[in-house]
Design a protein around this motif. Structure first.
Motif, PDB file in Angstrom:
ATOM      1  N   VAL A  61     185.476 113.018  42.415  1.00 32.99           N
ATOM      2  CA  VAL A  61     186.328 114.177  42.177  1.00 32.99           C
ATOM      3  C   VAL A  61     187.492 114.175  40.892  1.00 32.99           C
ATOM      4  O   VAL A  61     187.731 115.220  40.269  1.00 32.99           O
ATOM      5  N   ASP A  62     187.840 112.801  40.510  1.00 37.14           N
ATOM      6  CA  ASP A  62     188.605 112.602  39.404  1.00 37.14           C
ATOM      7  C   ASP A  62     188.018 113.049  38.082  1.00 37.14           C
ATOM      8  O   ASP A  62     188.762 113.270  37.119  1.00 37.14           O
ATOM      9  N   ASP A  63     186.688 113.054  37.886  1.00 35.65           N
ATOM     10  CA  ASP A  63     185.884 113.345  36.969  1.00 35.65           C
ATOM     11  C   ASP A  63     186.075 114.755  36.344  1.00 35.65           C
ATOM     12  O   ASP A  63     185.672 115.516  35.171  1.00 35.65           O
ATOM     13  N   PHE A  64     186.644 115.732  37.413  1.00 35.21           N
ATOM     14  CA  PHE A  64     186.337 117.196  37.190  1.00 35.21           C
ATOM     15  C   PHE A  64     188.139 117.368  36.668  1.00 35.21           C
ATOM     16  O   PHE A  64     188.928 116.952  37.271  1.00 35.21           O
ATOM     17  N   GLN A  65     188.104 118.242  35.136  1.00 38.32           N
ATOM     18  CA  GLN A  65     189.202 118.680  34.893  1.00 38.32           C
ATOM     19  C   GLN A  65     189.613 119.823  35.054  1.00 38.32           C
ATOM     20  O   GLN A  65     190.568 120.538  35.229  1.00 38.32           O
TER      21      GLN A  65
END
Length: 255
Positions: A61-65
């Motif tokens: 989920v941290d790959d989404f900005q």
């Protein structure tokens, strides 16, 4: 509600019924139009996140900005860390309404392998399928949708999804797990629809060791599951099922 005419006993009479919603959703990633998915109109952020996950474009989920879905215009605007591959070759799959993927491994590639784990009891698989049937609320109302669920080895259902496309149900499960930071590796997958190569490949990428369906798998799905170490079960109904690959994972005597 939709007005219809119902035929019975030689007569047509006016009636009303619920109909399945069908929603085209354009996914734009880093200002680039990637694909248009045709799906059910609910919980679209799970669908978008899961689609990008199983294609290998995001891993957490941290790959989404940014992940924004505009239902009024049918557009999902996504910004992720890194860039998409310069060249993308879409593959039309056998999903309902035709699915699309950018990464479909063929038999013999051997690039996906699910880790061995604890044995699975037939009772756990039947329990998951029974819970899936109880959860299929949209099908009970108007039919025309597929459902899928993932669960633990003891038969406890963890996540459930419904969609007009059976391939979309697995994307939805993958997306919800990603957003909720839940691990799918080692869980069991049960589905109401046919198991295609796309479904098998997605399950392998998620680390799912067993897939069970009320209907049949395709020959390519069987080959992918065989090579990926996935136990593939079809025609699960009425206390019986067929095991197409890796029966040794089941804690039942094999003859």
């Amino acid at each position: 509600m939709k007005e219809v005419h119902a035929y019975a006993d030689g007569r047509l009479v006016r009636d009303e019924t619920e109909v399945v919603g069908e929603f085209p959703l354009v996914i734009r990633v880093n200002d680039r139009e990637l694909v248009t998915l045709v799906a059910s109109p609910h919980d679209l952020r799970f669908l978008v996140a899961g689609f990008l996950r199983v294609q290998g474009f995001v891993g957490s989920v941290d790959d989404f900005q940014m992940l924004s879905v505009c239902n009024d215009y049918g557009v999902a605007n996504v910004r992720i860390k890194g860039e998409l591959p310069e060249t993308l070759k879409p593959i039309l799959t056998s999903g309902c309404g035709t699915g699309v993927t950018y990464s479909l491994p063929g038999a013999g590639e051997g690039n996906l392998r699910v880790a061995d784990g604890e044995p699975v009891t037939p009772e756990a698989i039947f329990a998951l399928m029974e819970q899936l049937a109880r959860k299929a609320e949209q099908y009970k109302v108007h039919g025309g949708v597929h459902s899928a669920a993932v669960g633990a080895l003891d038969g406890t259902l963890v996540l459930h999804a419904e969609d007009i496309g059976r391939h979309n149900t697995l994307d939805r499960l993958a997306g919800e797990a990603l957003i909720r930071r839940m691990e799918l590796s080692g869980m069991l997958l049960v589905t109401s629809g046919r198991i295609s190569a796309e479904m098998a490949a997605k399950a392998a990428g998620l680390g799912i060791p067993l897939i069970a369906s009320r209907t049949s798998p395709t020959d390519m799905a069987i080959r992918i599951c065989q090579e990926a170490g996935i136990t593939l079960i079809g025609y699960l109904r009425g206390g019986t099922f067929l095991v197409y690959t890796h029966p040794q994972r089941l804690s039942a005597a094999a003859e």
